[in-house]
Design an enzyme around this catalytic site. Structure first.
Site, short mmCIF file in Angstrom:
data_model
loop_
_atom_site.label_atom_id
_atom_site.label_comp_id
_atom_site.label_asym_id
_atom_site.label_seq_id
_atom_site.Cartn_x
_atom_site.Cartn_y
_atom_site.Cartn_z
N SER A 222 0.86 -1.20 0.00
CA SER A 222 0.00 0.00 0.00
C SER A 222 0.88 1.24 0.00
O SER A 222 2.04 1.18 0.44
CB SER A 222 -0.87 0.01 1.26
OG SER A 222 -1.49 1.28 1.44
N TYR A 235 -2.25 -0.95 10.53
CA TYR A 235 -2.32 -1.35 9.11
C TYR A 235 -1.07 -0.90 8.36
O TYR A 235 -0.45 -1.68 7.63
CB TYR A 235 -3.57 -0.73 8.49
CG TYR A 235 -3.72 -0.92 6.99
CD1 TYR A 235 -4.25 -2.09 6.48
CD2 TYR A 235 -3.35 0.08 6.09
CE1 TYR A 235 -4.40 -2.27 5.10
CE2 TYR A 235 -3.50 -0.08 4.72
CZ TYR A 235 -4.03 -1.26 4.24
OH TYR A 235 -4.18 -1.43 2.88
#
Ligand code: NAD
Ligand code: MG
Length: 330
Positions: A222, A235
């Site tokens: 990401s 995360y």
């Protein structure tokens, strides 16, 4: 419910390409002589853009219940025989980025096994049908990746049902927004790390033992690996871990003839975002802070995975590739 529909002009031009190239594996002559014009597309216009309507679903969320529905390439992805005969396992293959990759892989000629959670069966059924419509074998393997025994049996089942395993797309992920470290319960932290890091390790370890020379592994990292959003502390840490893991594993597996890469998406319109992954405020404006001023649709990132899985990319390993609307890294 509002569905995302490509423009009529785009579909008509797409149909012309289908007629010229076809979904099946092209012959050498077709590959060399496909001359249909691919439509030019302005990346900023003609796509769903903020403001989005308020919406929230219980985790893990369903693509089929989102408004607008994400575009996974169901009506647009054109294969050109890049993965004919490949046998691929995709975790999180029911929806979002994983579904777009499953559709693209099948239309490129691969047989595809998808893993997802039992609660996502309706999304998964649609993907199975799409893979079969492309003339390829579809294997549905529901189960929870937080269980190491399930991870190992998933890989064994995929290998057995597909008759081999030469592409692993480790893509399933857990993202939950918390404003402060003080709000993150220990079990939520554990949930994120188990899904994003432990499961990746368990699935990869089982897969590597079975994969032949020439196989490829692709992870979904990401932009948060490089530029963490302040509401995604746990995360983002796991996504940095995935990027690092893939670079290190690429060094290890070079001598086995296996390539390893990662894709680092920016904001993409998927169930993860509407099932606790974002604050409602951020969801309504989702993607507005990128130069393209909108989120990506899953269909817009699938070709990166195709290229990384394909034997045309034999010198590409240990890299992270971004697709983030002009913002973020790498
Ligand atoms: P998504 O919700 O469509 O896909 C995530 C999938 O993960 C789910 O469909 C589910 O099947 C799977 N999953 C989650 N927990 C699981 C578990 N315990 N066991 C089995 N499967 C489980 O959303 P997406 O955005 O397509 O997510 C795919 C990947 O992309 C994730 O790794 C996510 O972190 C990453 N990513 C997404 C974005 C974005 O903006 N959507 C941005 C960067 C990275
Ligand atoms: Mg899903």
């Amino acid at each position: 419910m509002e569905d995302f529909k490509p423009s009529r002009r785009y579909l008509l031009q797409g149909a012309a390409i289908t007629a010229a190239v076809g979904f099946a594996a092209p012959s050498m002559a077709q590959a060399a002589t496909a001359t249909a014009t691919a439509p030019l597309r302005n990346p900023q216009s003609g796509f769903p853009k903020p403001p989005f309507t308020e919406q929230s679903q219980p985790w893990p969320g369903l693509a089929g219940s989102m408004s607008p529905r994400p575009d996974h390439g169901e009506h647009s992805y054109q294969g050109s025989g890049q993965l004919v005969g490949r046998k691929a396992l995709i975790t999180g293959g029911d929806s979002g980025i994983g579904r777009a990759v499953a559709i693209a892989f099948a239309r490129e000629g691969a047989d595809v096994a998808i893993n997802y959670l039992p609660a996502e069966e309706t999304d998964a059924r649609e993907v199975v049908r799409l893979i079969q419509d492309a003339g390829r074998k579809a294997v549905a393997l529901p189960g929870d990746l937080r269980d190491p025994e399930f991870c190992r049996s998933l890989v064994q089942q995929a290998h057995q049902a597909l008759g081999g395993l030469d592409v692993l797309i480790s893509n399933a992920g857990r993202q939950h927004s918390f404003d402060s470290i003080l709000d993150i319960p220990d079990d939520q932290f554990d949930w994120t790390v188990k899904t994003n890091l432990y499961a990746m390790f368990w699935v990869t370890k089982a897969a590597v033992a079975l994969m032949p020379e020439g196989a490829a592994i692709v992870y979904t990292a990401s932009v948060n690996a490089y530029d963490p959003s302040k509401n995604l502390l746990d995360y983002s840490m796991t996504k940095a871990g995935i990027a690092n893991f893939s670079k290190c594993l690429a060094k290890q597996l070079a001598d086995r003839g296996i390539r390893v890469n990662a894709v680092a998406p920016g904001p993409f319109w998927t169930p993860l975002q509407v099932s606790g992954g974002q604050t409602m405020e951020k969801l309504k404006a989702f993607g507005s802070d990128t130069p393209l001023k909108r989120p990506g649709q899953p269909a817009e990132i699938a070709s990166l995975y195709v290229q990384l899985a394909s034997a045309t990319s034999t010198y590409v390993t240990g890299q992270v590739f971004g697709a983030s609307g002009g913002a973020g890294q790498p």
